[in-house]
Structures are given as structure tokens and as C-alpha cells.
Design a protein around this motif. Structure first.
Motif, PDB file in Angstrom:
ATOM      1  N   GLU A   1      59.781  53.051  10.655  1.00 22.33           N
ATOM      2  CA  GLU A   1      60.431  53.965  11.601  1.00 22.33           C
ATOM      3  C   GLU A   1      59.677  54.008  12.936  1.00 22.33           C
ATOM      4  O   GLU A   1      58.467  54.197  12.971  1.00 22.33           O
TER       5      GLU A   1
ATOM      6  N   PHE B   1      59.198  55.982  15.545  1.00 24.03           N
ATOM      7  CA  PHE B   1      58.342  57.050  16.055  1.00 24.03           C
ATOM      8  C   PHE B   1      57.150  57.317  15.138  1.00 24.03           C
ATOM      9  O   PHE B   1      56.082  57.724  15.612  1.00 24.03           O
TER      10      PHE B   1
ATOM     11  N   ASP C   1      57.327  61.821  22.850  1.00 25.27           N
ATOM     12  CA  ASP C   1      57.955  60.978  21.827  1.00 25.27           C
ATOM     13  C   ASP C   1      58.824  61.825  20.899  1.00 25.27           C
ATOM     14  O   ASP C   1      59.930  61.422  20.518  1.00 25.27           O
TER      15      ASP C   1
ATOM     16  N   TRP D   1      62.784  61.572  20.135  1.00 23.79           N
ATOM     17  CA  TRP D   1      63.290  61.455  18.764  1.00 23.79           C
ATOM     18  C   TRP D   1      64.329  62.535  18.469  1.00 23.79           C
ATOM     19  O   TRP D   1      65.366  62.261  17.871  1.00 23.79           O
TER      20      TRP D   1
ATOM     21  N   THR E   1      68.366  62.151  17.095  1.00 22.36           N
ATOM     22  CA  THR E   1      68.512  62.467  15.672  1.00 22.36           C
ATOM     23  C   THR E   1      69.438  63.655  15.472  1.00 22.36           C
ATOM     24  O   THR E   1      69.299  64.684  16.140  1.00 22.36           O
TER      25      THR E   1
END
Length: 283
Positions: A161, A163, A237, A241, A245
Motif C-alpha cells: 500500500e 501510503f 500524506d 490518503w 479513500t
């Protein structure tokens, strides 16, 4: 009070469960929910669920569907994340590999067979028109294993993944040479069929609690800062994300089950397709 054991990866996607635990929301329904982290990802989670070490698992969609197709007595009880997972494609920072084409005929680090890192290697190879029968793998168990394998050249690339691995890109352990988003929503909630049949009211209460949190998760006060601290991530970050998401409060669609089965079958990762309804149950 009934004890129910839930497992998932130790990543930011699952923080809503820790909020519910910290606020004692399960106890109010006479449920002693015990959370367990699985650093080996979906392959390890599937094994633990099958071995009755846990009762509910938060698994990658493709991994869960493959396991059910191959005979595991699991059912998907809900889609958990509605958006794709962004898999970073990593090499050792000082490696000679500069782009995806350079990785042809090299060895991929994977946590275990049947894991996301394993299955996504096939999807990547298909996109790049590689011969999937020539793929090579090095089992490294988890992210920590990959952090050793790539710099030591035991494997040449690793998919995980985006991140979660970002801090290791920032500190020059890994270098990311590409991203690969899954072509479907990435996480589901699954359980063993016999457990479900005997615990429907409790499982329904658990889902209701989690769904109430995830519906408003992004609006919680200082959530980006809390996530950055808990998962040792840069706050910018985390903000990126969060923008990418979305959590789900619905069951996975039969269309997405079909899409995953078609892809796995085409890649030779399952040898038959089952009726899509067999993978899910509605509570």
C-alpha cells in the motif's frame, strides 16, 4: 459478555475499529471485541480465520474471493472500503531498476501465496504483457521482510500500500517506480459461515457500530493529525490518503464479485467461477 475476535492489517484503514474500542462502544452491546493485528496481510488473515484464531477478518477483496472460490467456508458480510487500494511498486533505493519494464523476469517479494502482494503481481504482469507463468517470488512474510529482501537483492520489487510504505521511500530504503490501483473496491469484511449462523445479532451490532463511525470518520476533529501520529505518517500524506479513500456501509455488489472472479480466472489463479451469490451473505 461474548468475546468476538477481529483481525486486520495494522494500517490506517482500520482506525475506526480502534476508535470504537477506545470508546467502549462494543461493550454497550455486551460484546467483548478483541482486535488482533496481522502484519502478513490477507494471506495470514485467511489462515487465521480458517483456523478459528479470529472470527471476523478485514481482507483484501481479491484475496477473500480467491479463498472462498478455493473452498474456504467464508462469507463476505460487507464491503469495507469503497475505493481502490493504491499499490506502490517499490525497488531498493540504490537498485539499477528505473521503470516497470526493467522488472521483467526479476523476482517479486510477497508476504505469502494468496496475499495481495502475490495476486497484484499477476495483475501488474498482465497489464505489462509479461508471461505470468514466468513470474518469480520470494516469500518475505510482511513489510519488515521486504525491507530486508530488497536492499539485500533477495528480491527486486515489492508491491504494498502506497501510503504505508511512504516513510520507507522518504528515508531512502525503497524507491517507488510506479503505482497500481486495484480495479475494484479494496477491502471487505468476512467471517466463517458457521460462526455467522450462530452470531447474527452480535455481528449485525458490530457492523452498525463500525458503519456509524465510518460514515463520519473524515469529519472527526483533528483526524489527520491523530492518524499521522498513530501510524508514523507525514500529515500531508495522510490528508492526501483521506481524499482518496471512502468507507462503505453496504454489501459488495455482485458485479464486483464477478469482476474479481473474471480477473482471477483469466490469470489462472482460480480454475473455475462460482455463482457470485455464493460469496456473500446479507445480515
Amino acid at each position: 459478555m461474548k468475546t468476538i475476535r477481529v483481525g486486520g492489517v495494522p494500517e490506517h484503514f482500520n482506525f475506526p475499529w480502534h476508535i470504537a474500542l477506545n470508546e467502549n462502544l462494543f461493550n454497550k452491546h455486551n460484546i467483548n471485541l478483541v482486535w488482533k493485528d496481522f502484519y502478513g496481510g490477507t494471506g495470514e488473515l485467511s489462515q487465521a480465520l480458517a483456523n478459528k484464531e479470529i472470527d471476523i477478518a478485514l481482507m483484501l477483496t481479491e484475496g477473500c474471493i480467491q479463498q472462498i472460490n478455493q473452498g474456504k467456508d467464508f462469507k463476505i458480510i460487507q464491503q469495507y472500503i469503497a475505493t481502490p487500494l493504491i499499490w506502490g511498486i517499490h525497488v531498493a533505493h540504490h537498485s539499477e531498476y528505473k521503470n516497470l519494464a526493467d522488472l521483467k523476469n526479476t523476482k517479486a517479494a510477497i508476504s505469502r501465496h494468496g496475499s495481495g502482494s502475490h495476486l497484484l503481481t499477476y495483475l501488474l504482469a498482465k497489464q505489462l504483457n509479461w508471461d505470468t507463468e514466468k513470474l518469480q517470488f520470494e516469500l518475505v512474510k510482511n513489510l519488515d521482510g521486504a525491507l530486508q529482501a530488497l536492499p539485500n537483492n533477495n528480491a527486486q520489487y515489492f508491491m504494498w500500500e502506497h501510503f504505508t510504505t511512504k516513510p520507507y521511500v522518504d528515508n531512502n530504503t525503497f524507491r517507488r517506480i510506479g503505482d497500481f490501483p486495484t480495479p475494484w473496491p479494496c477491502f471487505v469484511i468476512a467471517s466463517r459461515t458457521p460462526f455467522l449462523e450462530n452470531n447474527i445479532p452480535d455481528v449485525s451490532n458490530i457492523l452498525e457500530i463500525i458503519n456509524n463511525i465510518t460514515q463520519d470518520f473524515k469529519n472527526r476533529k483533528q483526524i489527520a493529525a491523530v492518524l499521522a501520529e498513530n501510524y508514523q505518517q507525514d500529515i500531508e500524506d495522510i490528508k492526501e490518503w483521506l481524499l482518496k479513500t471512502e468507507w462503505s456501509q453496504e454489501q459488495i455488489t455482485l458485479t464486483n464479485v464477478e469482476k474479481v472472479q473474471e480477473e482471477l480466472f483469466d490469470l489462472g489463479l482460480i480454475n473455475k467461477k462460482l455463482p457470485n451469490q455464493e460469496f456473500i451473505t446479507y445480515l
